[in-house]
Structure formats: structure tokens, C-alpha cells
Write an enzyme that holds these catalytic residues in place. Sequence first.
Site, PDB file in Angstrom:
ATOM      1  N   HIS A   1       0.892  -1.206  -0.047  1.00 51.12           N
ATOM      2  CA  HIS A   1       0.002  -0.021  -0.118  1.00 51.12           C
ATOM      3  C   HIS A   1       0.808   1.304   0.006  1.00 51.12           C
ATOM      4  O   HIS A   1       2.043   1.380   0.073  1.00 51.12           O
ATOM      5  CB  HIS A   1      -1.049  -0.009   1.160  1.00 51.12           C
TER       6      HIS A   1
ATOM      7  N   HIS B   1       1.365   3.731   2.174  1.00 50.92           N
ATOM      8  CA  HIS B   1       1.845   4.388   3.167  1.00 50.92           C
ATOM      9  C   HIS B   1       3.206   4.744   3.152  1.00 50.92           C
ATOM     10  O   HIS B   1       3.906   3.697   2.649  1.00 50.92           O
ATOM     11  CB  HIS B   1       1.363   3.783   4.547  1.00 50.92           C
TER      12      HIS B   1
ATOM     13  N   ASP C   1       5.841   4.203   5.102  1.00 52.72           N
ATOM     14  CA  ASP C   1       6.761   3.203   5.669  1.00 52.72           C
ATOM     15  C   ASP C   1       6.869   1.962   4.774  1.00 52.72           C
ATOM     16  O   ASP C   1       7.302   0.905   5.284  1.00 52.72           O
ATOM     17  CB  ASP C   1       6.462   2.925   7.295  1.00 52.72           C
ATOM     18  N   HIS C   2       6.155   1.725   3.583  1.00 52.26           N
ATOM     19  CA  HIS C   2       6.043   0.779   2.723  1.00 52.26           C
ATOM     20  C   HIS C   2       6.566   0.802   1.453  1.00 52.26           C
ATOM     21  O   HIS C   2       6.833   0.252   0.596  1.00 52.26           O
ATOM     22  CB  HIS C   2       4.810   0.163   2.662  1.00 52.26           C
TER      23      HIS C   2
ATOM     24  N   HIS D   1      -7.294  -2.235   5.910  1.00 46.92           N
ATOM     25  CA  HIS D   1      -6.316  -1.126   6.677  1.00 46.92           C
ATOM     26  C   HIS D   1      -6.941   0.227   6.202  1.00 46.92           C
ATOM     27  O   HIS D   1      -8.104   0.220   5.891  1.00 46.92           O
ATOM     28  CB  HIS D   1      -4.884  -1.436   5.610  1.00 46.92           C
TER      29      HIS D   1
ATOM     30  N   HIS E   1       6.798  -5.458  11.664  1.00 45.24           N
ATOM     31  CA  HIS E   1       5.981  -4.304  11.469  1.00 45.24           C
ATOM     32  C   HIS E   1       5.613  -3.699  13.216  1.00 45.24           C
ATOM     33  O   HIS E   1       4.579  -3.397  13.436  1.00 45.24           O
ATOM     34  CB  HIS E   1       4.509  -4.164  10.788  1.00 45.24           C
TER      35      HIS E   1
HETATM   36 ZN   LIG Z   1       3.077   0.264   7.919  1.00 45.61          ZN
HETATM   37 ZN   LIG Z   2      -0.174   1.305   6.554  1.00 41.34          ZN
END
Ligand SMILES: [Zn+2]
Ligand SMILES: [Zn+2]
Length: 304
Positions: free
Chosen positions: A63, A65, A67-68, A143, A271
Site C-alpha cells: 500500500h 503508506h 513506511d512501505h 487497513h 511491523h
Molecule cells: Zn506500515
Molecule cells: Zn499502513
Amino acid sequence: MMRFEVSILGCNAALPTYKSFTSSQFLNIREHYCLIDCGEGCQIAVQRYQVKAFQIKDIFISHLHGDHVLGLMGLLMSFGLNQRKKKLRLYGPKGIREWVEVQMRLMNAHLSYPLEIRECDSEQSELLLDTPSFQVFSLPLAHRLACQGFLFKEKPAHPNMRKDRILELDIPFRQIPAIKAGGGFTDAEGKFWPHEELCTPPPPPRTYAYCSDTAFHPPLAELIRGVDLLYHEATFLHELLKNAKKTGHSTAKQAGEMAKLAQVKKLLIGHFSTRYQDTKALLEEAQSEFAQTAAAEEGKTYSV
Ligand SMILES: [Zn+2]
Ligand SMILES: [Zn+2]
């Protein structure tokens, strides 16, 4: 047996720290290399842990976000600086094409290699990649924005021919493919040997499921039932269930519950919120639900 293993390049939630990175994994599936998520710092982790990043063929982004995905542009540009010529396939949620193309346009950047982008339908499981030896399916997750995990599934291998039988019965090599495919053999004396007496069964196909980020999501269990290794996010301890619910994440206890519900063989949690100094309490909590659990460690490689 051919390798099927995952190396953790980062398993922090939200923020990189001076010693650890956000989500990214390097997957070696039978010497076909994939990257799963690409948090900030991925390029540094790739060098630190010496994975064969420049040979990656497929990148799977769960996705959008940060942090990914915040490491992705840097990695794509570096492939270009290294004069990559081979096609790269990128899979991600709706919007990833625009995310990449807008940045490329504003930087006036051109890649030295073809980049093929496929946007996933994050609402239902789809077959994304089909090779002669494995398949990859998307896994819809729950999510705060469109998000899917990924299921990597080996195809059944051919049975192995027994060497002792080849010598004993003097089986010509040209007949071996037919025997491996299920046939039998008639020896010089006219005796028929069925397939089962000539071959040993292949090892069972292995499966790996990557599920991050997601709230506890019971429909997922059906799609990942019995997998050999499940990577499931465990951002919080269960005492912060409220935070988990609010942010679309899972607690360590819930990760263990999912592993139990889906009857997987092994669970790897990751995570982790950077509020936790170490993973001991998270691991114990997940293990209280599902004993075969390990806590992901950056730089470590796990066999599927
Ligand atoms: Zn994340
Ligand atoms: Zn996320």
C-alpha cells in the site's frame, strides 16, 4: 531442495531509526528474486545485508503508506544509474502508477529499462504472476487505505526418478521424462514396473504469505490456510488494542490468533511500533496464541 527464503530488510512500523528500517523484504523463490515493500532505507539495507537487489525481477508494494513505499523511487533510479536493461515488474494498489509517473515527470527522469506497472484490485484476491515454478496472488487486507498482502505459492514439482532403478533396470534416459510425468516401464524380461516403484514423490509445494498492514481480518484465514510461513504484522501489544483498531493494525495476540485460525505452520511477526525497545513482550504475547512464532529480525533470513 531449491531455495525459498525471505530476508528481512526492515520490520519497523512507521519510522526508520538509526539502527533499523521500515518494511521491506527480499524474497528468493527458486533463484527468482522479488522485493516486498520498499520502505525508506531499503537501499541501505540492501547493501548492509548484501542481497542481490539488482537482480530483482518483481517488486510487490502492499500500500501507499510511506513506511512501505518511500524507498521505491530511490531504488528505481539506482537501477537506472546501474544501466539495468532487464524489464522490472511492479505490483501495487491503485494509484501506484500515478505515484511513480508524477515523480518521474517532475524529475524529468528516464529509466534505462522497461518498467511494467500493474495495479491490483485490493478488494479481491487475484493471480498476479504465474511462472513455470510458482504463482503469486494478492490478499485483500483491512487497513486505512487500499492494501493487499501477497501469497507466494510454489507449483508442484515433478517426482524424482530413483537412481537405483535406472541402473537396476537399465532404463534409457529418453524414457525418463515420461516416467516422471506418471508413466511406468517395461523391463527387458517383459515385467511392468508402475510409476510408484520407479519414482519418489516430490517435496510438497511451499507457500509464503505476507500480510501487512492489516487489522485482524478473519476472511484472510481462508486465503492463507495451511501456509508454511505467515508474516503477519504485530504493531502493538494487546493492551493497545484501541490504537490498533483506530489505525487499522493488529496486536501481537491477534497475529497469533490469525495463525491459529488459518492453521499455518509457522508465524513470523513484524511491523513493530518503535515504542517497543525490543520484541520480547510482543513475541511472548503472540506465542501465547500460537507457539510456532518467531519475531522478525532485520538482516535475518527465514526459510519457507
Ligand atoms: Zn506500515
Ligand atoms: Zn499502513
